[in-house]
Design an enzyme around this catalytic site. Sequence first.
Site, PDB file in Angstrom:
ATOM      1  N   HIS A 220       0.876  -1.183   0.000  1.00 22.08           N
ATOM      2  CA  HIS A 220       0.000   0.000   0.000  1.00 22.08           C
ATOM      3  C   HIS A 220       0.906   1.223   0.000  1.00 22.08           C
ATOM      4  CE1 HIS A 220      -3.595  -2.414   1.166  1.00 22.08           C
ATOM      5  NE2 HIS A 220      -2.690  -3.153   1.764  1.00 22.08           N
ATOM      6  N   PHE A 221       1.113   1.815  -1.167  1.00 23.38           N
ATOM      7  CA  PHE A 221       2.021   2.960  -1.247  1.00 23.38           C
ATOM      8  C   PHE A 221       1.284   4.307  -1.156  1.00 23.38           C
ATOM      9  CE2 PHE A 221       5.966   0.663  -3.215  1.00 23.38           C
ATOM     10  CZ  PHE A 221       6.224   0.100  -1.971  1.00 23.38           C
ATOM     11  N   ARG A 222      -0.023   4.232  -0.837  1.00 29.06           N
ATOM     12  CA  ARG A 222      -0.769   5.409  -0.339  1.00 29.06           C
ATOM     13  C   ARG A 222      -0.957   6.542  -1.327  1.00 29.06           C
ATOM     14  NH1 ARG A 222      -2.857   2.327   3.338  1.00 29.06           N
ATOM     15  NH2 ARG A 222      -1.650   1.962   5.222  1.00 29.06           N
TER      16      ARG A 222
ATOM     17  N   ASN B 143      -6.756   0.500  -2.368  1.00 29.40           N
ATOM     18  CA  ASN B 143      -7.529   1.240  -1.355  1.00 29.40           C
ATOM     19  C   ASN B 143      -6.900   2.598  -1.042  1.00 29.40           C
ATOM     20  OD1 ASN B 143      -5.340  -0.055  -0.177  1.00 29.40           O
ATOM     21  ND2 ASN B 143      -6.324  -0.230   1.815  1.00 29.40           N
TER      22      ASN B 143
ATOM     23  N   HIS C 104      -3.047 -12.487   2.934  1.00 24.39           N
ATOM     24  CA  HIS C 104      -2.718 -12.576   4.369  1.00 24.39           C
ATOM     25  C   HIS C 104      -3.537 -13.597   5.168  1.00 24.39           C
ATOM     26  CE1 HIS C 104      -5.964  -9.693   4.171  1.00 24.39           C
ATOM     27  NE2 HIS C 104      -5.187  -8.657   3.905  1.00 24.39           N
TER      28      HIS C 104
ATOM     29  N   ASP D 286       2.164  -6.932   2.724  1.00 25.13           N
ATOM     30  CA  ASP D 286       1.059  -6.072   3.153  1.00 25.13           C
ATOM     31  C   ASP D 286       1.629  -4.784   3.765  1.00 25.13           C
ATOM     32  OD1 ASP D 286      -1.446  -5.094   3.577  1.00 25.13           O
ATOM     33  OD2 ASP D 286      -2.002  -6.515   5.150  1.00 25.13           O
TER      34      ASP D 286
ATOM     35  N   HIS E 200       1.657   3.818   8.390  1.00 23.32           N
ATOM     36  CA  HIS E 200       0.926   4.931   9.010  1.00 23.32           C
ATOM     37  C   HIS E 200       1.929   5.709   9.846  1.00 23.32           C
ATOM     38  CE1 HIS E 200      -2.978   3.310   7.857  1.00 23.32           C
ATOM     39  NE2 HIS E 200      -2.598   2.132   8.305  1.00 23.32           N
TER      40      HIS E 200
END
Length: 432
Positions: free
Chosen positions: A59-61, A91, A225, A296, A300
């Site tokens: 997840h590289f946001r 996402n 996962h 995964d 944050h």
Amino acid sequence: MLICNGLVVLAEGPIRLNIRTHDEKIVELAENLTSEQGERVVDATGRLVLPGFIDSHVHFREPGDTHKEDFFSGTQAALAGGVTTILDMPNTQPPTDSRDRLAEKAALASTKAVVDYGFYLGATDSNVEEALSVSDQVAALKLYMGSSTGSLLVTEFTPMYRHFSAFPLHKPIVIHAEDEQSLKYFGALGLKDHNQSRPPISAQIALSRALAIAEKTGRALHVAHTTTARELELIQEAKQKGVHVTCEVTPLHLFLTEDDQHRLGNFGKVNPPLRAESDQKALWTYFDTIDTIATDHAPHTREEKNQPYEKAPSGMPGVQTMLPLLLTAASEGKVAPGEIVKRCVVHPARIFGLKTKGALEIGKDADIVLVNPNVEYELTNEQMLSKCGWTPFAGKKVKGKIEQVFIRGSLAYDQGVCLAEPGSGKPVLKQV
Ligand SMILES: [Zn+2]
């Protein structure tokens, strides 16, 4: 270029081979290759020569949350961790759920990425036809059966069944297998323990449903996962019955348990949660059933994690620490090096259709990682190149230092320094 005198780790195991590369590709592999005039020679004496790892779950946001990661920082962390290809999850904000948003994300990555990359499309209740129309341009369809970070969610039978019925047979549908209704039930109990508030039964219910739908529709299901013994029993049984199912495990769940979550507090909060030691042990017992290892990677900031339990987001970084953790497990005799290569290179390339990747083989991209297997060191927050700047493995001693990383034949990382320019990473699938 000629890489000589190293111990090359193939899926079958380590073997002494020399590797010749030319124009981004591996062109020769043999025991004795001599350098040609003017050829660059890399002496890999005493080094392991690994294929570049594929992290099929990051997840590289970007877009939307670039205060905690972007394609430059995320792929730099990947590079430093010997990961030369990443597959980015949908996402983001906004979510990657349409052709236009896929094109927007591809444009962002194209100017920033330093490793090669591909994307997932996110399933929604209403994008069945759109998902089908872009299926050639994505690694897979990602379907969230339970709420996690972001707004993507498909909880009802009808849209889920329609996605499975429509998506092409040769592309996997990757599920986040936690059942939304049971998450709501256990979440409403106000439990402060993350493993109890998202318990194994939520995963079991969602997975059972997905397996039934995959069996009926004949589609390829990939379970992200997996964390519990029960899930692996169900997957093993489904495989034996001929259901087209593959599954992933993360280093978080292989190396940490709920005890670590209690120690780490919100920094150990992840969906699905860190589980009991018995479940962690089952991941190793069922290692043969597990097809891929992916991180995964879900960074944050410290500020976000320091909020009260209910507000703190779930997810931990991991793209930079996977390879050292797995090599350490190999040095302890827990897993054979070739088995790591299968799960981090060979299988993800095959499952997600990455034709130029997947092995140290003639004709494949020259993505190569040189590791000194004897160097021991401690993982620290300061080493992390992710914008979040922390790792749940801080203080852990590991064995095996990544010294050099080549991407398509070019030296991209050298002794702790990222040399690759932003935008040097290339898409691994057809462009939108
Ligand atoms: Zn994820």
